[in-house]
Design an enzyme around this catalytic site. Structure first.
Site: not given
Lengths: 482, 145
Positions: A236, A382, A405
């Protein structure tokens, strides 16, 4: 009376902001969010959907997606499409991180295969892929080579030895928008881009080693080459300082342009110019160039991910079947054809914090996936799951082929640091079997999953409204953060 | 004469970070905005002043001047691989244009020594403001992280 009282529920998790909300609206607003999300949604974000609906040439709806939150001018988690005849282009409708996006790589490995090597793999990824604030990439470009990166994107990367030719097939736009023009990118943006090419950056950007835990649609998962227990890798990141500078440069130009063209805008940060003006066309070509930079960046990182796996596991990446599943852009403007009132129309689609979710049959989708709709990659935060979905006909009809998204931030970084300590988080991740390596303790606390909205809820709303359907769930087993 | 109580303070923005910098003069408020910026990126008390850069900027108004000044600092940070801790600014006005002359000092990045803070992607126009409040200059802005 709350402004939310003016909003009508059309069907489960879908809401309409009527034209009466703001008299200058040229289209209605559409919001895809569950009841709880609607209840908690900041009113500023609803205002922003309505403000975008006031822009000239807007088509159908101004759209808010399940992860919508307040942005600058345009909301984050939003889509707006404009007609090239009387519509506009706005850099605020893309945001600073042009072509921030997600790439997913498959393997034929299982957790068992890599269990004993996890620390080494994580160290190798961390060492081979520069990350964090003020990080330099590890390559040196030749004189003017930055222009090739900007004009040819991932194609440049593959030609220069980063990755495989077949990777390009599985990138949105094949990793290169041909209308990009590096001469429209300022020297400043190029100078910021040169040292940072091939780096991850900071904040919510990451590389994860993941495991596929759940398959929701066996048939489509098979088409995408994903199965339960498979190890996957997710990247990402975006266009780094290069894209940030392109956005800044053109925001400044558009701030003069909207006055010059006498465009009535409700918020200065919606600054824009008519589609066929020099200002808009120059931005479009520079933005495409920055998007190409991002595809080159993710391509180079893919190469180093493969190298890291090869070195640690002493196996060839091809033997580990490390092909690209797909690569999506979630901050971008695209020129696309969509059906409006029964006619195919060319449109300028702005996606800011929105993932393209094209349904079955579209030419833009690689042939291998075309029958089932494109893969949609939605990263978690995370320590939380990420998802693979597929695009649908409903998305084509309602959202210009788009969905959410990501999770969207809930707490500020300062609040996150007050609420969480990096030691606690590392302990918590360890208890879930997740290893983490970051450049600083600050970033671990700031990026605590509790500081973000619940990704499972975001994806569920996408699924129940039908704008993209869930195919597979992956969970992280190792994370590197900038 | 009254003195400012603090050089700058931060305020919370969900995804980013906002700052208000203070000054007895407009020059000082801009200098403190620079200080705020490098306390987002790192900790300025731990940045030496062994390398100097000079630049000037011309803009149409004070807000644009602030935007361009901070953007130049970000640019120098990224391309020169520098952290800055000392800012001297002189703002002047002629005709309808504002000019800012800057002399800034800092040290090349060494993450073994310097604290790693957040990466600033860009300066935003959101809430950006230059004002005078009870005789003190206040400049305000948001860094996109």
């Amino acid at each position: 009376m709350s402004i939310k009282d003016n909003i009508n529920k059309i069907r489960e998790n879908v809401w309409e902001i009527p034209g009466t909300y703001n008299k200058k609206m040229r289209a209605t607003g559409r919001l895809y969010i569950d009841d709880e999300g609607f209840e908690n949604l900041e009113e500023g974000a609803i205002d922003q959907i309505a403000n975008v609906a006031c822009l000239p040439g807007i088509q159908k709806f101004s759209i808010g997606l399940p992860d919508i939150h307040f942005g600058y001018g345009f909301p984050i988690g939003g889509v707006a499409a404009f007609s090239p005849n009387n519509g506009i282009i706005s850099p605020g409708g893309v945001g600073f991180d042009i072509n921030c996006g997600v790439r997913m790589i498959r393997t034929n490995l299982t957790q068992e295969d890599i269990q004993d090597k996890m620390d080494e793999l994580l160290d190798a990824l961390f060492k081979n892929i520069p990350s964090g604030v003020g990080s330099k990439g590890k390559i040196t470009l030749k004189e003017n080579e930055i222009n090739d990166v900007l004009d040819y994107g991932a194609k440049w990367a593959v030609e220069n030895g980063y990755g495989w030719q077949e990777d390009l097939t599985f990138l949105e736009e094949n990793g290169c928008i041909e209308d990009a023009d590096s001469t429209k990118v300022s020297d400043k943006a190029k100078k910021r881009g040169i040292p940072q090419l091939g780096s991850l950056g900071s904040g919510n950007h990451f590389i994860e080693i993941q495991k596929v835990t759940d398959i929701y649609d066996e048939e489509i998962a098979k088409v995408f080459g994903i199965k339960e227990g498979m190890i996957t890798i997710m990247i990402h990141t975006g266009s780094r300082g290069c894209g940030h500078q392109v956005c800044s440069d053109y925001l400044r130009k558009m701030d003069r342009a909207y006055k010059k063209y006498k465009i009535d805008i409700p918020d200065r940060q919606l600054a824009c110019a008519p589609y066929d003006s020099d200002e808009a066309q120059d931005y479009l070509k520079a933005m495409y160039a920055a998007a190409n930079y991002a595809w080159a960046n993710r391509q180079m990182i893919t190469h180093w991910v493969r190298e890291s796996f090869e070195n640690v596991l002493s196996k060839d990446a091809k033997d580990m079947n490390m092909g690209v599943i797909y690569d999506v852009a979630h901050n971008i403007v695209k020129e696309e054809t969509h059906e409006i009132k029964g006619n195919n129309s060319d449109l300028i689609v702005h996606r800011k914090g929105a993932t393209r979710a094209f349904g079955p049959g579209r030419n833009e989708i690689p042939e291998e996936y075309r029958d089932v709709g494109q893969p949609v990659l939605i990263p978690g935060t995370m320590g939380t799951a990420s998802y693979v979905l597929h695009g649908t006909d409903i998305a084509m009809e309602e959202t210009f082929g788009s969905t959410a998204h990501g999770a969207g931030r809930l707490l500020s970084r300062t609040q996150a640091k007050k609420d969480y300590s990096s030691e606690e988080i590392e302990k918590d991740l360890e208890s879930k079997g997740i290893k983490i390596k970051a450049t600083s303790k600050n970033v671990i606390a700031e990026e605590a999953s509790g500081a973000y909205k619940d990704i499972d809820g975001v994806v569920k709303t996408s699924d129940t409204t039908g704008i993209a359907k869930i195919v597979a769930k992956v969970v992280p087993i190792a994370v590197t953060k900038g | 004469m009254k003195k400012i109580k603090q050089p700058f303070k931060f305020f919370d923005v969900t995804a980013d970070i906002g700052f208000i910098a203070f000054g007895n003069t407009i020059n000082e408020s801009f200098e403190n905005a620079g200080l705020a910026m490098f306390n987002v990126i790192s900790d300025t008390t731990n940045i030496a002043k062994n390398k100097e850069f000079d630049f000037f900027i011309e803009s149409e108004d004070e807000v644009s001047l602030l935007y361009d000044f901070l953007e130049e600092l970000l640019f120098l940070h990224e391309i020169e691989f520098m952290l800055f801790s000392d800012f001297k600014v002189k703002i002047s006005k002629n005709d309808n244009n504002f000019r800012l002359d800057a002399k800034i000092k800092g040290e090349e990045i060494n993450w073994d020594i310097h604290e790693r803070g957040s990466e600033i992607k860009a300066i935003t126009y959101h809430l950006m403001n230059v004002s005078v409040n009870e005789g003190f200059y206040e400049v305000k802005g948001i860094f996109d992280l």
